[in-house]
Structures are given as C-alpha cells and as structure tokens.
Motif scaffolding. Structure first.
Motif: not given
Lengths: 165, 165
Positions: B54, A45-48, B130, B97-103, B86, A163, B56, B47, A98, A165, B84
C-alpha cells in the motif's frame, strides 16, 4: 425587495453556516464538517475488497501527534480522524496498481469524551460525493458505534497508525 | 583525545549532515532526504498487486497547490512528491480491509528542470526500511527514468491527484 431590508443582508449572511454544514450542523449527535480536513496529515490507508475502494485516513494536529507518540488508546480529546474514500480502478499505465477513481465520501470521528459521551466518546459524520451531501439518516451515529464496537478495545477506531521511520 | 581538540567538536558537529542524509547526499544525480516529508499532505494512494503493498503519495506545499489547481503537466519547479510504501496485510478486525503492515521505503521525486535536466527534470531518491538506508545503486536515477518513461507525457509522474471536493 423593499429597500429597508437591504442593510440586513450582510448581518444575516454572517449567521449562515459555511459550505457543507447546511444540513448537518451540530445538533444533538451530529457534527459539523471540519473545514480544514484536506490539509490533515496521513495516519493510515486501506483498500476495501467489499466495496472496491481506496481510503486515506488523515488526522488533525492533535491526532497526528498522538499517533506518532503511540498514545491512541484512548485518543486524546480534540483528535479528529478523517477518512477520505475513493472508488478504485486499475491504473492504465501500471496495471499492477490499483488507484483512486471518483471521490466517494469523507467520514469523520471527533474525540470529545464529554460532549459525545452518548456515542462512545466520539462525534461521527459523513459527507457524500463531490457535493458533500451530508449523510443524515436518523440514528446515523448509533449505527457507526454499533459497527465500531468490534474495536472498542482500541478506543472504537479501526485504523492503526502506519509504521513510520 | 588531546584537550586542544575539544573546542573543535561543536564546530565539526554543525558540518555533519543530518540523520538519513549520510550516504545519499547531493552529489551528481543524488538527492538528500527531504526532512519534512512526514508532514507533507496527501495527493494520491495506491495498492500494488505485484509486491503486495500500500502506498501513500504525499506532496510538499508546491506540489499540493499544483495538484489542487490541476497544474501538473508540467509540475512546477520546487514540487516534491514522496511515496511512502508499506507491505500490506489483511485487517484482523475487518477482513475485507487491506491495511499497512511493516514500513518498506520512501521514494522521492524533486522537480527542478535545470538542476536535474539529465534525469528528465526530476531528482530521484529512495530510502529503505525504518533505518532509512539509502538505495544508492549506481545508475539508480537512470533506472527510475527508464521505468517512468511510460508516463513522460504526464511529466514522468504515474500519480494522478485523487479527486477532491
């Protein structure tokens, strides 16, 4: 309508493309709208910040299996990635959040390194709005490839699987 | 180990809870980790600026069917929502773009207005990291309900299903 034409209608109807494929059917570099994309599973997923949008990147079974196995460079033939885009808004009930506003578009990448050899091994397509109007500008796929060339070292895909689990 | 105990091992193994349910199994107001949640389909996303994350929001079949039919007030019994989470980061390849880092975690709401009558008709649970360590603070479910009380007029659920074609 003359009566003798009536028996032909059901036969003709079978040859019509299904909803959403009317003007963006496979022809040259175009792809058809993958019918089951709303049931694909989430990959990223992403936010722009540039266009104030939220995006869910979903995959078909081939893509999800590849993502979970870490086999995404290259992605396997048959993988389909769907990017669902919504305009964003602030949540009224939780102001730090958001959340999606109106649906904007859905874009696809379909991997087939033979069929789409001319466009980096991927078929590209986008449908706009709730009416799913095909974005069929001439040279569309080449425009996609040009922008995605910055990630050609990860098989032309910006999304990295989230990522899990 | 004494030899006469060996034949008992497979029987005992069958009675063990599956991975992730060890310490947060159903007992009072606790729920078990829904095993198939990674294959749930997307219902919403968000977000959060307060914790830079972020999210889902996925649903099982009952939840997805209710969401697509607009029948979410109340959500039907059997609906499961999975959130979920992240940590977020800026994309190196696409800085807007803002995207997932660690879960971070996965949290659930399970609708059963009889079984979970004491906690607003929902079972609540969260597993962290995780390793899916259960968040099993005493009074956890009541803490969930207290925060979600601001959306009790939409059946205690913040998420509004994202608009789809």
């Amino acid at each position: 309508m003359r009566k003798w034409l009536l028996p032909l209608i059901p036969i003709f109807a079978l040859a019509l493309p299904s909803r959403g494929e009317e003007t963006n059917a496979p022809a040259g570099e175009r792809i058809a709208l993958p019918p089951a994309y709303k049931n694909f599973r989430v990959i990223g997923l992403s936010q722009r910040s540039d266009d104030q949008s939220l995006r869910a990147i979903l995959g078909n079974d081939v893509a999800v299996e590849a993502a979970r196995a870490g086999k995404t460079n290259p992605w396997p033939n048959g993988a389909i990635l769907a990017k669902l885009v919504w305009k964003q808004k602030q949540s009224a009930q939780f102001p730090a959040a958001t959340i999606p506003d109106a649906f904007s578009s859905v874009a696809f990448m379909i991997k087939d390194d033979a069929k789409y050899a001319a466009t980096a091994g991927w078929g590209w397509g986008e449908w706009v709005g709730l009416q799913q109007k095909p974005y069929d500008k001439a040279g569309f796929a080449r425009e996609c490839v040009a922008c995605h060339s910055t990630v050609k070292d990860q098989d032309w895909v910006f999304t990295r699987p989230g990522e899990l689990p």
